[in-house]
Design a protein around this motif. Sequence first.
Motif, PDB file in Angstrom:
ATOM      1  N   MET A  46       0.746  -1.144   0.108  1.00  0.00           N
ATOM      2  CA  MET A  46      -0.044  -0.106   0.148  1.00  0.00           C
ATOM      3  C   MET A  46       0.800   1.190  -0.122  1.00  0.00           C
ATOM      4  O   MET A  46       0.431   2.127  -0.756  1.00  0.00           O
ATOM      5  N   ILE A  47       1.941   1.231   0.663  1.00  0.00           N
ATOM      6  CA  ILE A  47       2.921   2.298   1.004  1.00  0.00           C
ATOM      7  C   ILE A  47       3.775   2.440  -0.369  1.00  0.00           C
ATOM      8  O   ILE A  47       3.923   3.600  -1.213  1.00  0.00           O
ATOM      9  N   ILE A  48       4.413   1.269  -1.003  1.00  0.00           N
ATOM     10  CA  ILE A  48       4.959   1.222  -2.252  1.00  0.00           C
ATOM     11  C   ILE A  48       4.258   1.873  -3.446  1.00  0.00           C
ATOM     12  O   ILE A  48       4.602   2.748  -4.421  1.00  0.00           O
ATOM     13  N   PHE A  49       3.043   1.385  -3.464  1.00  0.00           N
ATOM     14  CA  PHE A  49       2.349   1.855  -4.574  1.00  0.00           C
ATOM     15  C   PHE A  49       1.717   3.172  -4.448  1.00  0.00           C
ATOM     16  O   PHE A  49       0.917   3.698  -5.251  1.00  0.00           O
ATOM     17  N   HIS A  50       2.053   3.909  -3.189  1.00  0.00           N
ATOM     18  CA  HIS A  50       1.324   5.364  -3.004  1.00  0.00           C
ATOM     19  C   HIS A  50      -0.130   5.540  -2.836  1.00  0.00           C
ATOM     20  O   HIS A  50      -0.551   6.284  -3.102  1.00  0.00           O
ATOM     21  N   VAL A  51      -0.725   4.349  -2.530  1.00  0.00           N
ATOM     22  CA  VAL A  51      -2.126   4.267  -2.027  1.00  0.00           C
ATOM     23  C   VAL A  51      -2.279   5.047  -0.646  1.00  0.00           C
ATOM     24  O   VAL A  51      -3.173   5.669  -0.389  1.00  0.00           O
ATOM     25  N   ILE A  52      -1.614   4.804   0.304  1.00  0.00           N
ATOM     26  CA  ILE A  52      -1.301   5.535   1.452  1.00  0.00           C
ATOM     27  C   ILE A  52       0.226   6.030   1.876  1.00  0.00           C
ATOM     28  O   ILE A  52       1.162   5.307   1.641  1.00  0.00           O
ATOM     29  N   SER A  53       0.349   7.240   2.571  1.00  0.00           N
ATOM     30  CA  SER A  53       1.571   7.771   2.775  1.00  0.00           C
ATOM     31  C   SER A  53       1.884   6.815   3.957  1.00  0.00           C
ATOM     32  O   SER A  53       1.180   6.418   4.942  1.00  0.00           O
ATOM     33  N   PRO A  54       3.350   6.946   4.146  1.00  0.00           N
ATOM     34  CA  PRO A  54       3.840   6.258   5.422  1.00  0.00           C
ATOM     35  C   PRO A  54       3.301   7.082   6.801  1.00  0.00           C
ATOM     36  O   PRO A  54       2.825   6.319   7.855  1.00  0.00           O
ATOM     37  N   ASP A  55       3.166   7.996   6.709  1.00  0.00           N
ATOM     38  CA  ASP A  55       2.646   8.953   8.089  1.00  0.00           C
ATOM     39  C   ASP A  55       1.006   8.380   8.313  1.00  0.00           C
ATOM     40  O   ASP A  55       0.609   8.185   9.498  1.00  0.00           O
ATOM     41  N   ASP A  56       0.329   8.503   7.284  1.00  0.00           N
ATOM     42  CA  ASP A  56      -1.162   7.871   7.377  1.00  0.00           C
ATOM     43  C   ASP A  56      -1.195   6.463   7.590  1.00  0.00           C
ATOM     44  O   ASP A  56      -1.855   5.858   8.444  1.00  0.00           O
ATOM     45  N   ALA A  57      -0.078   5.686   7.211  1.00  0.00           N
ATOM     46  CA  ALA A  57      -0.278   4.278   7.528  1.00  0.00           C
ATOM     47  C   ALA A  57      -0.018   4.101   9.051  1.00  0.00           C
ATOM     48  O   ALA A  57      -0.647   3.470   9.759  1.00  0.00           O
ATOM     49  N   TYR A  58       1.105   5.071   9.580  1.00  0.00           N
ATOM     50  CA  TYR A  58       1.404   4.667  11.078  1.00  0.00           C
ATOM     51  C   TYR A  58      -0.035   5.061  11.928  1.00  0.00           C
ATOM     52  O   TYR A  58      -0.311   4.692  12.745  1.00  0.00           O
ATOM     53  N   ALA A  59      -0.618   6.356  11.189  1.00  0.00           N
ATOM     54  CA  ALA A  59      -1.925   6.886  12.093  1.00  0.00           C
ATOM     55  C   ALA A  59      -3.143   5.954  11.894  1.00  0.00           C
ATOM     56  O   ALA A  59      -3.881   6.029  12.787  1.00  0.00           O
ATOM     57  N   SER A  60      -3.013   5.181  10.811  1.00  0.00           N
ATOM     58  CA  SER A  60      -4.322   4.100  10.905  1.00  0.00           C
ATOM     59  C   SER A  60      -4.145   2.937  11.800  1.00  0.00           C
ATOM     60  O   SER A  60      -5.261   2.072  12.001  1.00  0.00           O
ATOM     61  N   ILE A  61      -2.983   2.877  12.408  1.00  0.00           N
ATOM     62  CA  ILE A  61      -2.881   1.510  13.321  1.00  0.00           C
ATOM     63  C   ILE A  61      -3.618   2.085  14.621  1.00  0.00           C
ATOM     64  O   ILE A  61      -3.228   2.997  15.356  1.00  0.00           O
ATOM     65  N   ASP A  62      -4.672   1.276  14.977  1.00  0.00           N
ATOM     66  CA  ASP A  62      -5.445   1.590  15.929  1.00  0.00           C
ATOM     67  C   ASP A  62      -4.762   1.217  17.354  1.00  0.00           C
ATOM     68  O   ASP A  62      -5.128  -0.146  17.773  1.00  0.00           O
ATOM     69  N   LEU A  63      -4.172   2.021  18.155  1.00  0.00           N
ATOM     70  CA  LEU A  63      -3.430   1.439  19.323  1.00  0.00           C
ATOM     71  C   LEU A  63      -4.354   1.149  20.515  1.00  0.00           C
ATOM     72  O   LEU A  63      -4.015   0.176  21.060  1.00  0.00           O
TER      73      LEU A  63
END
Length: 447
Positions: A46-63
């Motif tokens: 998802m990140i390599i394909f630029h579907v989601i940015s690295p920052d958004d990827a970390y933010a999407s993890i539901d801690l």
Amino acid sequence: MALASVSKVVLGSVAFGVFWVLAVFPSVPFMPIGRTAGALLSAVLMIIFHVISPDDAYASIDLPILGLLFATMVVGGYLKNAGMFKHLGTLLAWRSSSSSPPSATSPPSHSSSPSPPAPTSAPAPPPIGNPQNLVIAFNSKISFPKFLLGILPAMLAGMAVNMVMLLCMYWNELGAPADDVIINNGKEMEAVEEGLAGGVMTKSPPINNNKLLVTDCDSPSSIMTENISTKHPWFMQCTEERRKIFLKSFAYVVTIGMVVAYMVGLNMSWTAITTAIALVVVDFRDAEPCLDKVSYSLLVFFSGMFITVSGFNKTGLPGAIWNFMAPYSKVNSVGGISVLSIIILLLSNLASNVPTVLLMGGEVASAAALISPATVIKSWLLLAWVSTVAGNLSLLGSAANLIVCEQARRAPRNAYDLTFWNHLVFGVPSTLIVTAVGIPLIGKINI
């Protein structure tokens, strides 16, 4: 949400497809890397394909959800040591026993015979029961009593239907020859009960001078000698039997307190973490052996899944499905409720039920408000009911399914590989019937 660019939609769908295939077929021949690595691979794609940015990827993890899962696994370990799961095993094993008496030292055995794949998502429990109901309760502002009573009739009916279906479909598998039953000091099937609890049969640790032999949360493979000469005087003065009784009682008390805290609205994740750390501190021993029992691979799997699902949602495909079907999904008609239920069932098993609730909750409530204010609460409860029962349809439908599947595969004895297809045999008819039975009962009790 509008559809993203064609390239983003295609690449995001490919990445999500990788996740779905490896979650369903963890040992697929061309890439036998398993579910956890598959979730990480799809997240990276998802990140390599630029579907989601690295920052958004970390933010999407539901801690909060990860914290809740971690803490409940720790609490579960202490409850197992307190004997709770052994007592539950007694109830669950009333008509089942091992085909051969298991040994405390026997290696893990994987069953190839059919085993009842009981649905692991209770039919639409109250807000404390699962993450999507917690999201719904927060967004809808429905009080705990109103939420519980609104769901209760459907929940009881759904549990009864599931129980009847299980007994009808797996009655023969639950039975066993009489001479296979293990009797030990008047306690029937003790070994089976221990197996269901996921523990091992061990004797009380002996005390030898200043050395205490501990079994590290009942682990069969990690036995160590602990020096207790530096322990607190209270610890030294207590006999091992009295200490065990105290720890068991404390485990039950703080667990009840945890449930009460949930009911009065305290934060679920931090309540569970507080309960876990209280058990660790009061146990008064090195907690590393018990913490080693946590399934960290499962937490990693969920992290990858959160990123993957978030990226898939950014393609706009789930939103496009809702926009197309919304005119046919009004909650004031039988046809509209049926269409809405089908959409929720499909999306819950495609993109997981929590993202489905986050995506559809506001839209469903807004559409209901246009009909009448009275239908808004019913629409939220309907979303809670269908999205939760949808978790029974497939292994991907809920977190509980994946947890049970992984724990069954790694069980010390009587391990069972619950495949995607084995689960579907029971999951599909159960989901469809329970959903249909419960929908007319939603909101029947008002306060």
